[in-house]
Design an enzyme around this catalytic site. Sequence first.
Site, short mmCIF file in Angstrom:
data_model
loop_
_atom_site.label_atom_id
_atom_site.label_comp_id
_atom_site.label_asym_id
_atom_site.label_seq_id
_atom_site.Cartn_x
_atom_site.Cartn_y
_atom_site.Cartn_z
N TYR A 86 37.02 2.41 -25.48
CA TYR A 86 38.02 3.47 -25.38
C TYR A 86 37.49 4.82 -25.86
O TYR A 86 36.42 4.92 -26.43
CB TYR A 86 39.34 3.10 -26.05
CG TYR A 86 39.38 2.66 -27.49
CD1 TYR A 86 40.49 1.97 -27.95
CD2 TYR A 86 38.36 2.92 -28.40
CE1 TYR A 86 40.60 1.56 -29.27
CE2 TYR A 86 38.46 2.52 -29.72
CZ TYR A 86 39.58 1.85 -30.15
OH TYR A 86 39.67 1.46 -31.46
N GLU A 87 38.28 5.86 -25.58
CA GLU A 87 37.86 7.25 -25.75
C GLU A 87 36.60 7.58 -24.93
O GLU A 87 35.79 8.40 -25.33
CB GLU A 87 37.63 7.58 -27.24
CG GLU A 87 38.83 7.37 -28.10
CD GLU A 87 40.09 8.08 -27.62
OE1 GLU A 87 39.95 9.12 -26.93
OE2 GLU A 87 41.19 7.61 -27.89
N GLY A 88 36.47 6.93 -23.80
CA GLY A 88 35.30 7.10 -22.95
C GLY A 88 34.27 6.05 -23.27
O GLY A 88 33.78 5.97 -24.41
#
Length: 586
Positions: free
Chosen positions: A438-440
């Site tokens: 997550y968050e890229g």
Amino acid sequence: MPQYQAPLADYQFLLNDWFSLDSHYQSLKVTDFDFALANEVIAQGARFAEDVIAPLNRPGDEQGCTLKDGKVTTPDGFAQAYHDYIANGWNSMLGSADYDGQELPHTMAVPVHEMLHSANLSWRLTSMLTESAVLAVTKHASQALKDTYLAKLISGEWTGTMNLTEPHAGTDLALLSTKAEPQPDGSYRVTGNKIFITGGDHEWTSNIVHMVLARLPDAPAGVKGISLFLVPKFIPDSQGEPAAANAVSVGSIEHKMGIKGSPTCVMNYDGATGWLVGEPNQGLACMFTMMNDARFQVGLEGLGASEASFQGALAYARERVQSRAPQGVQNPDGKADPIIFQPDVARMLLTQKALTEGCRALAVFYAGYMDVERYGDADRKAIAGQVLGFLTPVCKGFMTDMGLESTSLGIQVFGGHGYIREWGMEQLMRDVRIAQLYEGTNGIQALDLIGRKLTRDKGQMMEATFTELSARVKAITDKTAQSQARALLDDWRATSADCLGLEASDVASAASDYLAYTAYSILGVLWYSMADAASRSENRTLASAKRKTCDFYQARILPRRDAHKVAMQAGAASVLQVSGSEFDYI
């Protein structure tokens, strides 16, 4: 389950002996803060993490979250721990004083955040994203929105979320389809479906403030047509208190591999009332304020999990007796020796230790530039922005890769017992696995580093980072170590410069190896610097341990960078030449 103990001695060394925190604050003309205060804040944070949050970690994993009648309930004790957290002011550490925040330096807050991640990653996530929401509102929202929401978000009375991902649109936000229709009163009706929303619903607070990406009716196609909206669970009344329920609902709770105590929700917006944050069609830039903060925090998740796993593995290796050590009997009164004396077990523990403590130094280094960005003059802020821009994907990507490696090693030290739930080691690995996603994803972080922060920027961020690291090298008093650190840094700079002329496909194929090569190089420099500073420490055990761990890092871990360098320079051909049925012979 390993009993977590905050690494206070290491932080005291890093902040006082290595980073020279008092000099750092004096250079920024921040007279209200010093190492003594930082040490007290961190010690209090350590007690909260150890005594309140850590005991909830295992039960929270076992119990998980429930959804009943549209309402989410988190594991027993989670809500009360949060109430204690905000009552003691921990949520407001970084918030603006204009809205009753404490405006503490990041170099005080980051150690506490690492400890919370170590103690209970599931619990920490909701407060983490609230802090990111605070940043977005502070930097981009109208004065009216700030006056209504900011004080309650900073105090933690209300929590915040980040709503980007949709079932068909993850990394590629150009595919985002949630819409926002303007209303005569200046508000918007937001309609769409978001998935993977951390803290999407819970019983901790009276209101939840959702930061939602959506498209206006006349928005351009692609990412240039995305706007950011603030959508509360309950619409505040004229006194700013939660009143009418908004058209926001929870579709389901995600069933996950780990972080089971964190409510990860599918969120439905059915004409929900929201307000524009920032300018129309500039939502992605506004959201990146949240995302960049969250990306560093996710890096701390990897660091926190690594520390917790190392502690568990070390304690077990000291107690578990198996076989005789090949270098000779170590436990003459017993039938076998503790496994810590087995060279391969020592190798695994030192790998955990070297990576964890190296990444902790990187986190402190990064936090220092966050302080500069907050308190410094215009010129220093500009430099800090470049360094932070370059290091954000490194921190997020490498620290989380390191977290998974370290938690896997922790299981390995335990042998079969590490695979059994009762010891708690497998939970650490399950929980931290999400941090690479997550968050890229870390692949996206690598592409951001080499594609945007290096090549598109024509090396300016890299040069700023090189200059700042060079100051660390110059301060090393041992001339041999200084020379070795300088050679390491110069090689990284030259290799980075070679990437500036690569074709797009070669850049993309080199991305992950370049991030790893960069991280191992930087940690190598930081280890030389730490070992040198430790040589002057009054704590002689720490001084000896830092020097020996530095030796281990340079001999056993740093050579990894050479393999990554060779791989990144190999070009895209070997990556792209296999296609179609060649993958599976069908």
